[in-house]
Design a protein around this motif. Structure first.
Motif, PDB file in Angstrom:
ATOM      1  N   ALA A 408      60.768  24.410  31.753  1.00 59.10           N
ATOM      2  CA  ALA A 408      59.317  24.510  31.951  1.00 59.10           C
ATOM      3  C   ALA A 408      58.614  24.853  30.641  1.00 59.10           C
ATOM      4  N   TYR A 409      59.213  25.722  29.835  1.00 60.64           N
ATOM      5  CA  TYR A 409      58.626  26.070  28.537  1.00 60.64           C
ATOM      6  C   TYR A 409      58.603  24.869  27.606  1.00 60.64           C
ATOM      7  N   ASP A 410      59.705  24.100  27.619  1.00 64.40           N
ATOM      8  CA  ASP A 410      59.768  22.903  26.796  1.00 64.40           C
ATOM      9  C   ASP A 410      58.693  21.896  27.204  1.00 64.40           C
ATOM     10  N   ARG A 411      58.365  21.886  28.482  1.00 67.93           N
ATOM     11  CA  ARG A 411      57.302  21.020  28.994  1.00 67.93           C
ATOM     12  C   ARG A 411      55.920  21.538  28.608  1.00 67.93           C
ATOM     13  N   GLY A 412      55.837  22.836  28.304  1.00 68.74           N
ATOM     14  CA  GLY A 412      54.546  23.441  27.986  1.00 68.74           C
ATOM     15  C   GLY A 412      53.869  24.069  29.175  1.00 68.74           C
ATOM     16  N   TRP A 413      54.618  24.271  30.265  1.00 69.23           N
ATOM     17  CA  TRP A 413      54.052  24.843  31.485  1.00 69.23           C
ATOM     18  C   TRP A 413      54.410  26.311  31.593  1.00 69.23           C
ATOM     19  N   THR A 414      53.788  27.133  30.771  1.00 69.59           N
ATOM     20  CA  THR A 414      54.046  28.571  30.805  1.00 69.59           C
ATOM     21  C   THR A 414      53.640  29.175  32.143  1.00 69.59           C
ATOM     22  N   TRP A 415      52.606  28.627  32.753  1.00 70.51           N
ATOM     23  CA  TRP A 415      52.151  29.150  34.039  1.00 70.51           C
ATOM     24  C   TRP A 415      53.223  29.032  35.109  1.00 70.51           C
ATOM     25  N   LEU A 416      54.046  28.004  35.014  1.00 72.27           N
ATOM     26  CA  LEU A 416      55.108  27.826  35.990  1.00 72.27           C
ATOM     27  C   LEU A 416      56.203  28.879  35.787  1.00 72.27           C
ATOM     28  N   ILE A 417      56.432  29.259  34.548  1.00 71.08           N
ATOM     29  CA  ILE A 417      57.387  30.337  34.269  1.00 71.08           C
ATOM     30  C   ILE A 417      56.892  31.649  34.862  1.00 71.08           C
ATOM     31  N   ILE A 418      55.593  31.911  34.711  1.00 71.91           N
ATOM     32  CA  ILE A 418      55.022  33.150  35.247  1.00 71.91           C
ATOM     33  C   ILE A 418      55.193  33.208  36.757  1.00 71.91           C
ATOM     34  N   VAL A 419      54.944  32.087  37.427  1.00 69.12           N
ATOM     35  CA  VAL A 419      55.133  32.036  38.882  1.00 69.12           C
ATOM     36  C   VAL A 419      56.595  32.307  39.238  1.00 69.12           C
ATOM     37  N   GLY A 420      57.509  31.696  38.495  1.00 65.92           N
ATOM     38  CA  GLY A 420      58.929  31.888  38.772  1.00 65.92           C
ATOM     39  C   GLY A 420      59.382  33.322  38.543  1.00 65.92           C
ATOM     40  N   VAL A 421      58.916  33.945  37.479  1.00 68.86           N
ATOM     41  CA  VAL A 421      59.279  35.340  37.207  1.00 68.86           C
ATOM     42  C   VAL A 421      58.716  36.250  38.290  1.00 68.86           C
ATOM     43  N   ALA A 422      57.482  36.013  38.708  1.00 72.47           N
ATOM     44  CA  ALA A 422      56.890  36.819  39.782  1.00 72.47           C
ATOM     45  C   ALA A 422      57.680  36.664  41.076  1.00 72.47           C
ATOM     46  N   ALA A 423      58.083  35.441  41.388  1.00 75.21           N
ATOM     47  CA  ALA A 423      58.876  35.208  42.599  1.00 75.21           C
ATOM     48  C   ALA A 423      60.219  35.924  42.507  1.00 75.21           C
ATOM     49  N   THR A 424      60.825  35.921  41.338  1.00 81.10           N
ATOM     50  CA  THR A 424      62.090  36.632  41.154  1.00 81.10           C
ATOM     51  C   THR A 424      61.918  38.120  41.385  1.00 81.10           C
ATOM     52  N   ALA A 425      60.818  38.677  40.883  1.00 77.58           N
ATOM     53  CA  ALA A 425      60.556  40.105  41.071  1.00 77.58           C
ATOM     54  C   ALA A 425      60.396  40.446  42.549  1.00 77.58           C
ATOM     55  N   VAL A 426      59.705  39.598  43.294  1.00 81.31           N
ATOM     56  CA  VAL A 426      59.532  39.832  44.732  1.00 81.31           C
ATOM     57  C   VAL A 426      60.873  39.762  45.457  1.00 81.31           C
ATOM     58  N   SER A 427      61.722  38.821  45.040  1.00 81.83           N
ATOM     59  CA  SER A 427      62.995  38.627  45.727  1.00 81.83           C
ATOM     60  C   SER A 427      63.931  39.818  45.594  1.00 81.83           C
ATOM     61  N   TYR A 429      63.443  42.788  46.299  1.00 79.95           N
ATOM     62  CA  TYR A 429      63.310  43.700  47.437  1.00 79.95           C
ATOM     63  C   TYR A 429      64.302  43.347  48.537  1.00 79.95           C
ATOM     64  N   TYR A 430      64.361  42.087  48.929  1.00 79.84           N
ATOM     65  CA  TYR A 430      65.235  41.778  50.065  1.00 79.84           C
ATOM     66  C   TYR A 430      66.685  41.544  49.644  1.00 79.84           C
ATOM     67  N   TYR A 431      66.935  41.092  48.424  1.00 79.04           N
ATOM     68  CA  TYR A 431      68.332  40.963  47.977  1.00 79.04           C
ATOM     69  C   TYR A 431      68.973  42.337  47.810  1.00 79.04           C
ATOM     70  N   LEU A 432      68.272  43.242  47.144  1.00 79.20           N
ATOM     71  CA  LEU A 432      68.814  44.585  46.973  1.00 79.20           C
ATOM     72  C   LEU A 432      68.824  45.351  48.296  1.00 79.20           C
ATOM     73  N   GLY A 433      67.958  44.948  49.230  1.00 74.97           N
ATOM     74  CA  GLY A 433      67.968  45.573  50.549  1.00 74.97           C
ATOM     75  C   GLY A 433      69.270  45.330  51.285  1.00 74.97           C
ATOM     76  N   VAL A 434      69.860  44.157  51.108  1.00 78.07           N
ATOM     77  CA  VAL A 434      71.162  43.870  51.722  1.00 78.07           C
ATOM     78  C   VAL A 434      72.226  44.789  51.134  1.00 78.07           C
ATOM     79  N   ILE A 435      72.205  44.943  49.805  1.00 79.41           N
ATOM     80  CA  ILE A 435      73.192  45.816  49.155  1.00 79.41           C
ATOM     81  C   ILE A 435      73.003  47.264  49.611  1.00 79.41           C
ATOM     82  N   ARG A 436      71.766  47.688  49.715  1.00 76.68           N
ATOM     83  CA  ARG A 436      71.485  49.057  50.190  1.00 76.68           C
ATOM     84  C   ARG A 436      72.042  49.260  51.588  1.00 76.68           C
ATOM     85  N   ALA A 437      71.860  48.277  52.460  1.00 76.77           N
ATOM     86  CA  ALA A 437      72.356  48.413  53.823  1.00 76.77           C
ATOM     87  C   ALA A 437      73.876  48.523  53.859  1.00 76.77           C
ATOM     88  N   MET A 438      74.564  47.814  52.978  1.00 78.38           N
ATOM     89  CA  MET A 438      76.021  47.814  53.007  1.00 78.38           C
ATOM     90  C   MET A 438      76.619  49.093  52.426  1.00 78.38           C
TER      91      MET A 438
END
Length: 496
Positions: A408-427, A429-438
């Motif tokens: 995406a950076y090579d394409r020049g779409w920095t905004w798409l990287i920002i969306v992806g990083v934000a989505a990773t940050a949100v995720s 919560y529920y990925y680590l929630g599984v580990i917490r439960a176990m």
């Protein structure tokens, strides 16, 4: 005098992976009649595993001997390294799915048919990964889709299985209709079926802004979006993933997504390069929608299978970023990403299947409490897979996301990287929630599974499949360069 029928020469080597799986399915149907009921499960599972293993070996040989990609069988399919690498990913997912299926509490009356359909679904996906014409595309899509419709509903004793099969049939049929109608419009505009010929006609006749062609392209993207379970074409995914037998869900979540995304990459870059200014934006919007819907919906799920279903929608968004980038780095990123993703996806659903068999009920986040202490191998594996999905280092998920963002950076779409990083940050919560439960629930909250005999079953076959998935997930982090080189060889013909 009878007229002679001219038939195209057949490249049997190019068909070897699909033929291995077709043969495995056919032999399993014979076993359904002649093998005693008590021996049917082990015999048919071994035959199915051998079929997928044979397809994996044949795919590797094709990769080594198909440096110069070219059309075969009257250009119905493309013999190239892209199809060969995708074949290996599908076949590897199939082997892991067979290991997940072995101890599934399914009636032995139809177990041979189950493994036959699993092999035939894999054969359809393998064939589809090499499709080079609109006709082959649709026929292969229906080939594996029909097998999956039946597999979703094959366990009549499982609550929700018939409902899952029916929903997948109805919504999948709608997606197939979109793809077929879109293909018809593209054919009407160009008069060609082969992907490369469509691109030639569009260029020669200046059809880039033809309304019929653009509408056909939009419908084809929608149809492929259904198969890739990308939002807003995802509505079938949570219900079908939850209701289908878990081993079927494991195979669908990995192989179906892999072949749909690779096919989307092949179709868009080969048949519609002149329309890239349109479809790159469309794919980027679908990617952002998938990231938003998948991650936000996963936050509120209590069922682990539904959470993983929305997670798969989110990962479809990440991989669509690579396609939207429309560059060589994006092609390599997609192929690399699929390798650890498929391993993590099948492995995580395999662990869910093991927990279901212990509890004899659907697995929720709450019912995972203490699982890491009860089953150290499976609990540790689930931790690795959750961290890999979240993109933590020492897993292939980290490198996959890094390459996607780089494209995406090579394409020049920095905004798409920002969306992806934000989505990773949100995720997280529920990925680590599984580990917490176990591992990290207070002891008074643990709800240990009632298991006859005092200890859970070992399930050596399933544990072997999970171990193999761990090896791929972690190994892909340390073997980045060979895998990236393989992905580069597979996609170099698309971005000359």
């Amino acid at each position: 005098m009878l007229a002679t029928l001219n038939t195209p020469p057949i490249d049997w080597f190019a068909l070897a992976p699909a033929l291995a799986l077709l043969a495995a399915g056919g032999v399993n149907l014979i076993c359904a009649v002649f093998v005693p009921r008590g021996d049917r499960r082990i015999v048919t599972s071994v035959i199915c595993a051998l079929g997928f293993a044979g397809a994996l070996v044949a795919g590797a040989l094709l990769f080594a001997h198909s440096a110069d990609g070219h059309g075969v069988i009257a250009d119905a399919i493309q013999r190239d390294r892209l199809g060969a690498l995708t074949t290996m990913i599908i076949a590897g997912s199939g082997v892991l799915a067979v290991g997940t299926s072995f101890a599934e509490p399914m009636s032995d009356d139809h177990i041979a048919e189950y493994y036959a359909l699993l092999a035939w679904a894999g054969a359809g996906m393998v064939f589809l990964s090499s499709a080079s014409s609109l006709l082959t595309l649709f026929l292969d899509l229906e080939w594996f889709s029909i097998s999956l419709y039946i597999l979703c509903a094959i366990d009549r004793e499982l609550v929700g299985s018939l409902e899952a099969g029916l929903k997948y049939l109805i919504v999948g049929g709608f997606g197939s209709a979109m793809l077929l109608f879109g293909s018809a419009l593209v054919y009407g505009a160009t008069g060609r079926l082969e992907f490369h010929e469509i691109a030639q006609v569009v260029q020669q006749q200046g059809l880039s802004h033809d309304a019929l062609l653009v509408l056909g392209l939009a419908l084809m993207i929608g149809g492929l979006g259904f198969k890739a379970s990308a939002a807003p074409f995802h509505m079938w995914t949570p219900d079908v993933y939850e209701g289908a037998p878990t081993p079927v869900t494991a195979f669908m979540s990995a192989a179906t997504k892999a072949v749909a995304l690779v096919l989307m990459l092949r179709v868009l870059t080969t048949a519609f390069p002149q329309e890239a200014h349109l479809w790159t934006i469309a794919i980027a919007v679908i990617a952002c929608t998938s990231l938003a819907v998948g991650n936000l919906a996963a936050l509120v799920q209590t069922s682990v299978k539904r959470m993983l279903a929305y997670s798969s929608i989110s990962h479809a968004g990440f991989m669509l970023i690579a396609i939207a980038a429309n560059n060589a780095l994006g092609g390599r990123a997609l192929l690399y990403y699929l390798i650890p993703y498929c391993a993590m996806s099948v492995g995580s659903f395999a662990i869910v299947a093991a927990r279901e068999r212990e509890l004899n009920k659907p697995v929720t986040i709450e019912s995972l409490a203490g699982f890491g202490w009860e089953r150290p191998l499976l609990g540790g594996a689930m931790t690795v897979f959750m961290l890999g999905f979240a993109g933590f280092p020492l897993t292939g998920g980290f490198v996959g996301k890094f390459y996607v963002f780089s494209a995406a950076y090579d394409r020049g779409w920095t905004w798409l990287i920002i969306v992806g990083v934000a989505a990773t940050a949100v995720s997280l919560y529920y990925y680590l929630g599984v580990i917490r439960a176990m591992y990290f629930r207070p002891s008074e909250e643990l709800q240990l599974a009632p298991v006859a005999g005092g200890s859970p079953p070992r399930e050596l076959v399933l544990q072997t499949a999970v171990t193999a998935a761990i090896v791929v997930t972690v190994g892909s982090f340390f073997a980045v360069q060979p895998l990236i080189d393989a992905a580069r060889h597979a996609t170099e013909a698309l971005f000359l």
